[in-house]
Design an enzyme around this catalytic site. Structure first.
Site, short mmCIF file in Angstrom:
data_model
loop_
_atom_site.label_atom_id
_atom_site.label_comp_id
_atom_site.label_asym_id
_atom_site.label_seq_id
_atom_site.Cartn_x
_atom_site.Cartn_y
_atom_site.Cartn_z
N GLU A 374 -52.53 14.69 -21.83
CA GLU A 374 -53.59 14.38 -21.73
C GLU A 374 -53.47 13.38 -23.13
O GLU A 374 -55.06 12.55 -22.38
CB GLU A 374 -53.95 15.68 -23.05
CG GLU A 374 -55.89 15.05 -23.30
CD GLU A 374 -56.42 15.54 -22.24
OE1 GLU A 374 -58.56 15.44 -21.92
OE2 GLU A 374 -55.87 15.94 -21.23
N THR A 500 -67.67 11.45 -9.05
CA THR A 500 -66.78 11.24 -10.11
C THR A 500 -66.08 12.40 -9.96
O THR A 500 -65.00 12.92 -11.05
CB THR A 500 -67.04 11.08 -11.57
OG1 THR A 500 -65.87 10.32 -12.52
CG2 THR A 500 -68.09 12.37 -11.99
#
Length: 509
Positions: A374, A500
């Site tokens: 992450e 997006t």
């Protein structure tokens, strides 16, 4: 229990490729990892079908499936985010049964009702973008033999949604609030909004105006965007084109001097060049601001690990200094630079984008699971003591070890492959897909995991976000599928631009 297969509801054929002397788990892994390119699209469809079946069985009509506990969750207004987010992917994959299920679901949504506070940003990119994209892909195309009346409902529902969201722009500046109470038509009263949450509305709202011939939708988003294109005070534009992450709703002024391509800032920059792709004649200023941001990023945010000078990352700028850290979310940046380089015939941007793609690939290639974390860093002064040898070998250390089925690395691989034609990037996409499949698959779907650098990904953390359907599986599939209008072209003018959330939006004629 970790599954070493990608067997979805229709993938029994994969087992026939296995060597009979190997145990079942081994031969399923070999079948997936070693598939011929022509067989890969079906394997990706199988993954979609597996996750879709699990969602429909255990979670529909809620937003998302928890694929370990086999329960539904409603983090996105409770309108069924997964079906809406999955629609464009199902169309592209040619899955008419799924498409018709989703069209039937959408016709029943009441966007005026929700028990939860609503994010204008998330609702725009997932729901509004998904509806508009579905309409753009299906209208007058004959695809899926979709009922024309059901296709028209997509645009009708997009208008209904925009109409319950547009009160968010009712500020003295026209800058919207992000957190909304839709039934009461009120906001949370916040005095500021984020760079990305303001700057990632303009594509969807402009397209809705173009489809409906109602200017108000596009004007709302474009008025707010003007404050981002003309930042004040200038002291909070730390480098040309790079602006702070927070803007005051009432004054239109930026509240801090910082810069990054990370979450919270990311898709503002993404949309600058994508609006130019959408209409070169109307959005030249957006392009100019993107060029400034791109040049400043190369000059001021580019960074390499001390022991790996050939590896390139983009850092952040805060408190007057470069911060040597980044996120999986920011790994879209390589693809965005590649798109900008191709669109503007600026090979220096494409070359830099390819360097970023290579850097983010290394965050995958060096972990135990072959999936990137992450967040990560490369500051030699801040290496955790238990990661010293890992840092020396890989050039980065892990700040946050989880993986939530994010698409950004695969997304940039896709742009790299489409623009260069280099099959290396196609192989990297497949490697990532195999790793994700092997590590995250459950009996009902695919789950987020706790630690990409631990055997089996640590523990499964029981989330299957809707963007797994919209983005991760779509970009993977597109890399192995035939030429089509929605594909990124190697040169020339695209017919679609991805929002997006990876929803293809048809560009202006």
């Amino acid at each position: 229990m970790k599954s070493l297969s990608l067997l979805g509801v229709s993938s029994l054929a994969l087992t026939s490729l296995a060597l009979p002397t190997m145990n079942q788990n081994q031969h399923r892994f070999v079948a997936l990892a070693d598939l011929a390119d022509e067989d890969k699209p079906q394997a990706i469809k199988d993954a979609f079908n597996h996750a879709w079946k699990g969602y429909m069985t255990h979670a529909y009509p809620m937003d998302e499936l928890r694929p370990v506990s086999n329960e539904g969750s409603n983090p996105l207004n409770g309108w069924g985010a997964t079906p809406v987010d999955a629609l464009s992917t199902a169309i592209i994959m040619g899955l008419p049964d799924v498409v018709n299920q989703i069209l039937d679901h959408i016709s029943k949504i009441d966007f005026s009702k929700t028990d939860d506070l609503c994010s204008l940003f998330e609702t725009t990119i997932r729901y509004l973008g998904g509806l508009i994209s579905g309409y753009d892909l299906l209208k007058n195309s004959g695809a899926m033999n979709a009922d024309p009346e059901k296709v028209d409902v997509l645009l009708k529902k997009a208008v209904e949604l925009a109409d319950v969201l547009k009160f968010s722009f009712n500020s003295t500046t026209g800058i919207p609030s992000n957190t909304l109470n839709i039934p009461k038509q009120t906001t949370d009263g916040a005095t500021s909004n984020g760079l990305a949450t303001v700057g990632t509305l303009v594509l969807e709202w402009t397209r809705l105006s173009d489809l409906t011939n109602k200017e108000e939708y596009g004007k709302l988003a474009q008025k707010a965007e003007e404050y981002l294109l003309n930042p004040q005070p200038k002291s909070n534009e730390v480098f040309p084109g790079l602006v702070g992450g927070s803007i005051n709703i009432q004054t239109g002024k930026f509240e801090r001097a910082s810069a990054s391509w990370e979450g919270g800032d990311d898709s503002f920059y993404e949309y600058l060049i994508k609006m130019y792709v959408y209409d070169r004649s109307a959005f030249g200023k957006y392009k100019d601001r993107w060029v400034l941001a791109a040049q400043s990023t190369i000059e001021h945010l580019k960074s390499s690990p001390l022991l790996h000078p050939d590896t390139t990352f983009v850092g952040a700028w805060a408190n007057g200094a470069l911060v040597k850290s980044s996120q999986h979310l920011a790994c879209f940046d390589g693809g965005n630079f590649i798109l900008g380089g191709r669109e503007l015939n600026r090979p220096e941007f494409t070359r830099f984008g390819l360097k970023l793609v290579d850097g983010c690939h290394k965050t995958y290639a060096n972990t135990v699971t072959k999936i990137g974390p992450e967040s990560f860093g490369w500051d030699e002064k801040n290496v955790p003591s238990d990661q010293a040898s890992f840092f020396t070998k890989s050039g980065f250390y892990i700040n946050s070890s989880g993986y939530v089925l994010r698409p950004e690395v695969i997304e940039s691989f896709y742009y790299a492959y489409r623009v260069t034609g280099d099959k290396k990037y196609q192989r990297w996409i497949w490697d990532a897909f195999v790793a994700i499949s092997e590590t995250t698959k459950t009996d009902s779907g695919f789950s987020s995991i706790s630690d990409v650098n631990a055997a089996k990904g640590g523990s499964k953390t029981d989330s299957q976000p809707s963007f797994f359907f919209a983005e991760t599986l779509k970009y993977t599939y597109l890399a192995f599928s035939d030429e089509a209008d929605w594909q990124i072209s190697r040169s020339g003018k695209d017919k679609f631009v991805f929002n997006t959330e990876a929803h293809p939006i048809r560009v202006r004629n």
